[in-house]
Design a protein around this motif. Sequence first.
Motif, PDB file in Angstrom:
ATOM      1  N   SER A 134     -21.856  36.957  50.558  1.00  0.00           N
ATOM      2  CA  SER A 134     -22.404  35.823  49.810  1.00  0.00           C
ATOM      3  C   SER A 134     -23.358  34.979  50.646  1.00  0.00           C
ATOM      4  O   SER A 134     -23.999  34.083  50.113  1.00  0.00           O
ATOM      5  CB  SER A 134     -21.260  34.939  49.296  1.00  0.00           C
ATOM      6  N   LEU A 135     -23.473  35.240  51.933  1.00  0.00           N
ATOM      7  CA  LEU A 135     -24.330  34.416  52.795  1.00  0.00           C
ATOM      8  C   LEU A 135     -25.799  34.404  52.373  1.00  0.00           C
ATOM      9  O   LEU A 135     -26.465  33.398  52.549  1.00  0.00           O
ATOM     10  CB  LEU A 135     -24.184  34.820  54.258  1.00  0.00           C
ATOM     11  N   PRO A 136     -26.347  35.482  51.788  1.00  0.00           N
ATOM     12  CA  PRO A 136     -27.745  35.390  51.321  1.00  0.00           C
ATOM     13  C   PRO A 136     -27.928  34.453  50.129  1.00  0.00           C
ATOM     14  O   PRO A 136     -29.042  34.062  49.820  1.00  0.00           O
ATOM     15  CB  PRO A 136     -28.087  36.833  50.930  1.00  0.00           C
ATOM     16  N   ALA A 137     -26.839  34.063  49.460  1.00  0.00           N
ATOM     17  CA  ALA A 137     -26.951  33.143  48.331  1.00  0.00           C
ATOM     18  C   ALA A 137     -27.495  31.804  48.830  1.00  0.00           C
ATOM     19  O   ALA A 137     -27.285  31.407  49.977  1.00  0.00           O
ATOM     20  CB  ALA A 137     -25.592  32.959  47.662  1.00  0.00           C
ATOM     21  N   ARG A 138     -28.175  31.114  47.960  1.00  0.00           N
ATOM     22  CA  ARG A 138     -28.819  29.846  48.306  1.00  0.00           C
ATOM     23  C   ARG A 138     -27.796  28.748  48.546  1.00  0.00           C
ATOM     24  O   ARG A 138     -26.883  28.551  47.750  1.00  0.00           O
ATOM     25  CB  ARG A 138     -29.756  29.461  47.174  1.00  0.00           C
ATOM     26  N   MET A 139     -27.932  28.010  49.655  1.00  0.00           N
ATOM     27  CA  MET A 139     -27.120  26.830  49.907  1.00  0.00           C
ATOM     28  C   MET A 139     -27.861  25.644  49.305  1.00  0.00           C
ATOM     29  O   MET A 139     -29.054  25.486  49.514  1.00  0.00           O
ATOM     30  CB  MET A 139     -26.897  26.604  51.400  1.00  0.00           C
ATOM     31  N   ILE A 140     -27.136  24.823  48.564  1.00  0.00           N
ATOM     32  CA  ILE A 140     -27.730  23.676  47.895  1.00  0.00           C
ATOM     33  C   ILE A 140     -27.136  22.406  48.495  1.00  0.00           C
ATOM     34  O   ILE A 140     -25.932  22.335  48.746  1.00  0.00           O
ATOM     35  CB  ILE A 140     -27.457  23.725  46.383  1.00  0.00           C
ATOM     36  N   PHE A 141     -27.982  21.417  48.710  1.00  0.00           N
ATOM     37  CA  PHE A 141     -27.541  20.117  49.199  1.00  0.00           C
ATOM     38  C   PHE A 141     -27.670  19.116  48.058  1.00  0.00           C
ATOM     39  O   PHE A 141     -28.717  19.009  47.433  1.00  0.00           O
ATOM     40  CB  PHE A 141     -28.370  19.682  50.403  1.00  0.00           C
ATOM     41  N   LEU A 142     -26.576  18.410  47.805  1.00  0.00           N
ATOM     42  CA  LEU A 142     -26.535  17.423  46.731  1.00  0.00           C
ATOM     43  C   LEU A 142     -26.471  16.028  47.333  1.00  0.00           C
ATOM     44  O   LEU A 142     -25.822  15.816  48.361  1.00  0.00           O
ATOM     45  CB  LEU A 142     -25.314  17.653  45.839  1.00  0.00           C
ATOM     46  N   ASP A 143     -27.123  15.069  46.689  1.00  0.00           N
ATOM     47  CA  ASP A 143     -27.092  13.688  47.183  1.00  0.00           C
ATOM     48  C   ASP A 143     -25.788  13.016  46.765  1.00  0.00           C
ATOM     49  O   ASP A 143     -24.883  13.656  46.217  1.00  0.00           O
ATOM     50  CB  ASP A 143     -28.321  12.906  46.718  1.00  0.00           C
ATOM     51  N   GLU A 144     -25.685  11.728  47.016  1.00  0.00           N
ATOM     52  CA  GLU A 144     -24.460  10.982  46.725  1.00  0.00           C
ATOM     53  C   GLU A 144     -24.157  10.904  45.234  1.00  0.00           C
ATOM     54  O   GLU A 144     -23.031  10.592  44.834  1.00  0.00           O
ATOM     55  CB  GLU A 144     -24.525   9.573  47.346  1.00  0.00           C
TER      56      GLU A 144
END
Length: 185
Positions: A134-144
Motif C-alpha cells: 500500500s506504500l505507493p498509495a497517496r498520503m493525504i494531509f488534512l488540516d485542523e
Amino acid sequence: LSIRRQRQMCIRDRHPFKFTETGLDRGVDVSAITINYKTTNPAYVSSYEYNEMTGLYERYRNGAPYYDALTGAQTEYANVIVLRTEVSWFNNAPQRPVIQLVGQGVAEIFQNGKYIRGTWVRTHDGKTGDDAKSLPARMIFLDENGEELEMKVGKTFIQIVNNDQAVIVNAGEQIEGCLLYTSDA
C-alpha cells in the motif's frame, strides 16, 4: 486511446499534494522547531528556523546549517510537516527502524511561520491488506478542519517521528499537546 496515452493521462492527473501560492494564514505563530532524536552523545538534533524575509524554514543539524550537497546552499523549505507514527526497531537494532506509514496519525504542519495540528492518512490499496504493497498509495494531509491541506508552493520536508517523540516549538503562546519554548524561559 492507446495504452501509452492512457498512462500519460493517468500520471498527469495524479498529484501528491494540492498547492497554493500563499500558504497558511491561520494558526499559532512559531519561529523555530527542534527535534532531538537521541539523547546519547553525539546527539542528533534536527531543527528548523523560520526566516521571515524569505518565508522559508532553514534546516539545521546539531546546531549547524544543513547544506545541499549538490548546490552548497543551506536547505530551505516552504512546508515542514512533522508526521507522528509508530516507530519500532527490527530485532531491537537502532539502525533498522520499522515505520508505520499506512493508516493515519497526527501531522504537525508548519507554513509561513504558522502552526496547525492536522492528520495524515494513507489507506490500504484496496487489493490487499498488506502495508508494504500500500506504500505507493497517496498520503493525504488534512488540516485542523479535516480538509485536504494545500501545500505552499516550494519544497516540503516531512520529518517522521515516533508518536511520543518530543517536538519543541518556539512560539509566543502555549500550543495544546506541544512543549513550549520561549526565549523568556
